[in-house]
Design an enzyme around this catalytic site. Structure first.
Site: not given
Ligand code: LCS
Length: 399
Positions: A63, A116, A188, A213
């Site tokens: 992490r 989005y 973005d 994507k």
């Protein structure tokens, strides 16, 4: 960053997508090993303490960092021209981590009114619960942005091109506005990737991606990336991601590293196919509007070759008719797959109003220009003649 950045910075983007961030490994494997380990062994307790204290470099716990993830982060930082990058569990984790790095209770955010659907939900609902308010305006309208800025405003946020209808915003203009008001700009860059657009080089402070994507490109990973300045990225990695915990799995980072080796060739094909498909749709009487910045008629066309190298692989269009006609058309597609997401080898078609942008209220959708008969295609890597033939047969079937 502890790698030979100087040498790698000289490479072209397509070379960086393959080699950027790679370091020699113990056995000389061509492909970097997958470090699928949650934790890392200390030689002794003192070493563990020194790593936690930051007195000694080295991995602690995935992490907080992982060698496979770090290679992806170095590659993305080189490609975007960033000091550093962070890989996250999803594109939404990238959006939320980037925003939470700069915003706290009492702060205000100005965002584009077309983003989005889950970014819309995050900004209008989840951040609101944390005491962070958001005003969404049309980012093509400079005056609207200026009017939305208040003394509490800290961040400007947009996608360009916009999901789903590909509106393009003038990044340099947004940066100018932000600088006048000492605001952080976050862009973005999912639809472009750093191979087609590099917002940090235009003065943007932070870039985020849904790596789900084009970066990964094979439809088998959910992930995100944030790129930015050293001090911002340090806070994002060692406060926000450490404590909220939305880190990437090393296996997903490894898959993205594999996918990125072909990013340049894939994008070329996506763009070539999308250009041909957009021209076909534009000349067809059944499609009343076609949204693709590669078309000379699109308002974003002026930015091609300047802010963005090419128009990308996503296009949208309105079918002549109502929502039922649009749905019927989608249901008759055979090669084009009915699915959300984008940037995969397969051509995907979806209905934004009922799918990706369903978190919007009907009023907000109307303001954002997302009509009921709008359809979005993520143009895949197939032979474009087969995609066009599929559209022809779907049109013939619905009569
Ligand atoms: N940013 C943009 C521009 C996106 O298109 C998406 C997802 C995200 C962020 C969030 O990324 P994720 O968490 O899904 O990795 N866009 C989707 C879309 O258009 N269809 O399905 C997901």
């Amino acid at each position: 960053m502890d790698f030979n950045k100087q040498k790698q910075q000289d490479w072209q983007a397509s070379t960086l997508a393959i080699h950027g961030g790679h370091q020699p490994n113990q056995h000389g494997a061509l492909v970097s090993p997958l470090h699928q380990s949650a934790t890392f062994v200390f030689d002794n307790a003192e070493q563990g303490g020194a790593r936690f204290a930051g007195d000694e470099a080295g991995y602690i716990y995935t992490r907080l960092g992982n060698p496979t993830t770090a290679e992806l982060e170095r590659k993305m930082a080189l490609l975007e021209g960033a000091d550093d990058a962070a890989a996250t569990a999803s594109g939404m984790a990238a959006v939320s981590s980037a925003l939470l790095t700069h915003l706290q209770a009492g702060d205000h955010l100005v965002a584009s009114n077309a983003v989005y659907g889950c970014s819309f939900a995050l900004m209008t609902t989840q951040l609101d619960r944390l005491g962070i308010s958001c005003t969404m305006v049309d980012f093509s309208d400079e005056q609207a942005i200026r009017s939305a800025i208040t003394p509490a405003t800290k961040v400007l946020f947009c996608e360009t091109p916009v999901n789903p209808h590909l509106t393009v915003f003038d990044i340099s203009r947004l940066v100018d506005i932000a600088k006048q008001h000492q605001l952080i700009t976050i862009v973005d860059n999912t639809f472009m990737t750093p191979l087609l657009q590099q917002p940090l080089k235009m003065g943007v402070d932070m870039v985020i991606h849904s790596a789900t994507k084009y970066l990964n490109g094979h439809g088998d990973v959910i992930a995100g990336i944030v790129c930015g300045k050293a001090e911002h990225m340090h806070k994002l990695k060692f406060e926000i991601l450490k404590d909220f915990g939305a880190v990437i799995s090393p296996h997903d980072a490894w898959l993205i590293l594999r996918g990125m080796k072909t990013l340049d060739v894939r994008l070329t094909r996506h763009c070539d196919n999308a250009e041909q498909l957009a021209n076909y749709l534009d000349s067809h009487p059944k499609f009343s509007k076609v949204f693709y910045p590669g078309l000379a008629s699109h308002s974003g066309h002026q930015f091609i070759g300047k802010q963005m190298k090419r128009a990308g692989g996503v296009l949208a269009f309105e079918l002549d008719g109502d929502m039922q006609d649009a749905i019927k058309f989608v249901n008759h597609c055979r090669l084009m797959t009915i699915a959300v997401s984008l940037g995969d080898a397969e051509t995907l078609i979806q209905h934004p109003a009922s799918m990706t942008h369903s978190p919007y209220t009907p009023e907000a959708r109307a303001q954002a220009g997302i009509t009921d008969n709008l359809l979005r295609i993520s143009v895949g890597l197939e032979d474009v003649s087969d995609i066009i033939a599929d559209i022809e047969q779907a049109l013939a079937s619905i009569g």
